[in-house]
Design an enzyme around this catalytic site. Structure first.
Site, PDB file in Angstrom:
ATOM      1  N   ASP A 134      59.705  22.166 122.189  1.00 42.93           N
ATOM      2  CA  ASP A 134      58.820  22.930 123.018  1.00 42.93           C
ATOM      3  C   ASP A 134      57.454  23.192 122.337  1.00 42.93           C
ATOM      4  OD1 ASP A 134      61.252  23.610 124.279  1.00 42.93           O
ATOM      5  OD2 ASP A 134      61.433  25.337 123.120  1.00 42.93           O
ATOM      6  N   HIS A 149      62.430  26.001 120.755  1.00 48.21           N
ATOM      7  CA  HIS A 149      63.027  24.653 120.206  1.00 48.21           C
ATOM      8  C   HIS A 149      62.031  23.819 119.640  1.00 48.21           C
ATOM      9  CE1 HIS A 149      65.268  25.843 123.881  1.00 48.21           C
ATOM     10  NE2 HIS A 149      66.339  24.938 123.328  1.00 48.21           N
TER      11      HIS A 149
END
Length: 438
Positions: free
Chosen positions: A103, A100
């Site tokens: 992340d 993501h």
């Protein structure tokens, strides 16, 4: 800096090995059903669970403290995670990663600065990809964690949130393209509702479709050729999620004429939350021509939420790989370990042990599934069970040559022939035999 100095490359040592830091069944170069194992399985590391998970749960704070998280500077910490992640993937022989946007780089005070920092960290990732040859399986955007997404992203009643989510997804698609990502995943973490008393479901579903169509249009504009995937999820955190399961997502895509552009990213734990088996969801995707990729994990049947545990059931992985092989295998997809170590497994080597367990379990499942298909065990039984549709009135039904009147005339004359046993218990015994012997 090396973060796993005490651990070497994880090698295949065979099922008799007692070395916990070795593969017992995953032999990357071994040829199974015409392809090397590594090409059948296409293992991927989940950036979020592996390198940002700190052991938090609804009842307690962090228990996992990693050496790459020691710096107080969030950008330096993100870059340290990059180096740790690629060292881990190299040593675990994992060829892909998934991410993501949130992340890999920390959010900043505004979108412009967030994007600038994201670009800075992505450049470090690109350098590590060039050094190691490790690839990006897919990217996605976290449009669910931040407080602005409290009522959803594309389904939010707040139009400015829709706009922000679109901008965030636009950037994530660009980053995925830059990293050579083979897919881009849409995961509607909060695309649903809690109560109909305050919800316009018609508008929310229309807006969900509008955002997906914008993504399709933008991908064409910039030349992004990766496969778009939707990940069905039935609940948690939202009470009623619009992407409940494969069948629900298919109906949605067909209603809005989006089916040509999307395939499914099937997660095992999401299947069980929807009261389906993992195999069921894969089967539904396969027979509808929308099988794409897999999030490889498992849930705890005693808990009613997404526990994201590493898969260790050879029974489940055998049936999963059976469907994958029948689908023709992965093309752009793969097996992403959307799984995290348990809260009490806080040593660095626990990461390796968890991935070894998951990789070995799927490798064993691949071997068994390939043998089942080679021997035609279930296909022969199924063909025999449905043979009444290969001739006579059954063939006429399949061919569309009869209607109610013709079928009534047939039934009046011929009645019903005796049914045959489904022999479920026998077939389950055969499956067990193959698992134990392969």
């Amino acid at each position: 800096m090396a973060y796993f100095e005490q651990i070497g490359t994880i090698a295949y040592e065979g099922p008799k090995s007692k070395n916990p830091l070795s593969f017992k069944y995953y032999n990357p170069s071994e040829v199974v059903a015409g392809k090397q194992m590594k090409d059948h399985l296409r293992f991927a590391m989940s950036w979020w669970h592996t390198f940002t998970h700190r052991g938090n749960d609804p009842f307690g704070g962090p228990t996992i403290f990693r050496p790459w998280d020691e710096t107080a500077d969030d950008i330096a910490r993100a870059k340290a995670r990059v180096h740790a992640a690629f060292e881990f993937m190299e040593k675990a022989q994992i060829g892909y990663f998934c991410f993501h946007d949130a992340d890999i780089a920390p959010r900043q005070g505004n979108l412009l600065e967030t994007n600038r920092v994201l670009d800075e960290v992505v450049e470090v990732i690109r350098q590590e990809m060039a050094r190691t040859g490790i690839k990006c399986l897919w990217g996605t955007s976290n449009c669910f964690s931040d407080e602005k997404f409290v009522h959803g992203a594309s389904t939010s009643p707040n139009a400015s949130v829709f706009a922000y989510a679109a901008a965030q997804i636009k950037k994530a698609i660009e980053v995925t393209q830059l990293l050579g990502g083979e897919n881009y995943v849409f995961w509607g973490g909060r695309e649903g509702y809690e109560t109909l008393l305050n919800t316009n479901t018609s508008l929310e579903l229309d807006n969900f479709a509008r955002l997906l169509q914008m993504a399709v249009d933008y991908a064409k504009k910039i030349g992004f050729t990766g496969q778009f995937l939707i990940e069905p999820k039935p609940k948690e955190p939202t009470k009623h999620q619009y992407d409940f399961d494969t069948a629900t997502v298919l109906a949605f895509l067909r209603k809005y004429h989006l089916e040509p552009y999307f395939k499914m990213n099937i997660e095992a734990n999401h299947a069980t939350l929807a009261a389906h088996t993992f195999q069921h969801e894969l089967n539904m995707a396969r027979i509808n021509g929308v099988f794409g990729s897999v999030d490889a994990n498992t849930g705890d049947p005693m808990l009613g939420w997404d526990t994201d545990q590493f898969p260790t059931s050879i029974y489940d992985t055998t049936l999963a790989m059976y469907e994958v092989l029948l689908a023709g295998g992965f093309t752009t997809g793969g097996l992403n370990f959307d799984a995290k170590v348990r809260r009490g497994s806080f040593q660095e080597d626990d990461l390796f042990l968890a991935y070894i367990a998951g990789m070995d379990t799927f490798a064993k499942g691949l071997r068994v599934a390939a043998k089942l298909i080679e021997d035609g065990v279930f296909e022969q039984f199924i063909a025999k069970r449905y043979e009444s549709y290969a001739e006579g009135i059954g063939k006429d039904i399949i061919g569309g040559r009869v209607g109610f009147s013709e079928l009534e005339a047939y039934a009046l004359i011929h009645g019903v022939t005796p049914n045959t046993s489904g022999r479920q218990e026998y077939l389950e015994t055969v499956l067990n035999q193959y698992i134990l012997e392969s």
